[in-house]
Design a protein around this motif. Structure first.
Motif, PDB file in Angstrom:
ATOM      1  N   THR A  94      42.819  40.702  71.166  1.00 48.01           N
ATOM      2  CA  THR A  94      43.162  41.109  69.805  1.00 48.01           C
ATOM      3  C   THR A  94      44.391  40.348  69.313  1.00 48.01           C
ATOM      4  O   THR A  94      44.338  39.686  68.277  1.00 48.01           O
ATOM      5  N   ASP A 147      39.359  44.980  69.724  1.00 48.18           N
ATOM      6  CA  ASP A 147      38.254  44.030  69.766  1.00 48.18           C
ATOM      7  C   ASP A 147      37.067  44.524  70.582  1.00 48.18           C
ATOM      8  O   ASP A 147      36.100  43.778  70.753  1.00 48.18           O
ATOM      9  N   GLY A 164      37.071  38.446  70.103  1.00 48.67           N
ATOM     10  CA  GLY A 164      37.690  38.988  71.300  1.00 48.67           C
ATOM     11  C   GLY A 164      36.776  38.928  72.498  1.00 48.67           C
ATOM     12  O   GLY A 164      35.924  38.043  72.606  1.00 48.67           O
TER      13      GLY A 164
END
Length: 232
Positions: free
Chosen positions: A21, A179, A200
């Motif tokens: 993230t 993510d 991600g």
């Protein structure tokens, strides 16, 4: 960018996941996993393979790596290898990692807007802080909660609730940004709305994880939240 039909409340606090993230840490994590494996005469993995193992903390990472190598571990044997992994992991935190797109700009904008921010991660506390210090993000954060700071890692809500306690902000004023499925699960368990960022480490498309908001990168998040604020 994908928006849920129900507008999100504009947050007083944003809780960010770390790996996948804010930070592309897969290259460093791969280096640590491979050092551990090669030290036991096992073949190394490419970064694409190790990326699929990331997301539930270091013990799970070790378990998945040895299972994928054909040498599964459990019980005390796994605990011992996790102990051996700790110093290796701590040697591979920032040498190959990089910021995800838009991170510095997005966090700076939120900071200027007066929004409190924290990181909630399954990464060990010491490792998370060292990474955030390396990238110069610590001064914008009100709290850093690692996986070893709570009894249960994400997708349990413990880290999120502890971060909000330290920020002195209730769940009704916060947003989780991550993510992965674990981030969505933790947010739902804590009673928070959740935004996901593409790119991600999830093996499931982010659109299928049930988030309230999906962005291509963190660069989109400030404007997306401003649009939701006007719509609310």
């Amino acid at each position: 960018m994908t928006l849920d039909l129900n507008p999100l409340p504009f947050p007083r606090a944003i809780l960010f996941d770390l790996d996948g993230t804010l930070i592309d840490s897969a290259p460093d994590i791969t280096a640590a996993v491979n050092e551990l494996l090669v030290g036991r005469d096992l073949p190394p993995f490419p970064v694409e393979t190790v990326t699929t193992m990331i997301g539930d903390g270091m013990p799970k990472l070790v378990e998945r790596a040895f299972e994928a190598s054909g040498n599964p571990l459990a019980g005390r044997a796994l605990e011992q290898v996790v102990q051996d992994m700790t110093p290796i992991y701590l040697r591979h935190l920032t040498g190959r990692s990089s910021l995800m797109p838009g991170v510095r700009e997005a966090l700076a904008e939120f900071h200027m807007m007066g929004i409190a921010m924290a990181v909630t991660t399954n990464k060990p506390q010491r490792a998370a802080r060292e990474v955030l210090l390396h990238f110069g993000l610590v001064d914008m954060l009100g709290a850093i909660v690692g996986g070893d700071a709570v009894s249960h890692k994400k997708p349990a809500p413990d880290a999120l609730l502890l971060a909000l306690e330290r920020l002195r902000i209730g769940v009704e004023g916060a947003l989780m940004v991550g993510d992965s499925k674990a981030d969505v699960g933790a947010a739902r368990a804590a009673g928070l709305p959740v935004a996901l960022v593409r790119g991600g480490y999830t093996q499931i498309p982010v659109e299928e994880l049930g988030a309230d908001l999906v962005c291509d990168s963190l660069l989109q998040l400030p404007s997306a939240l401003q649009a939701l604020r006007k719509a609310a």
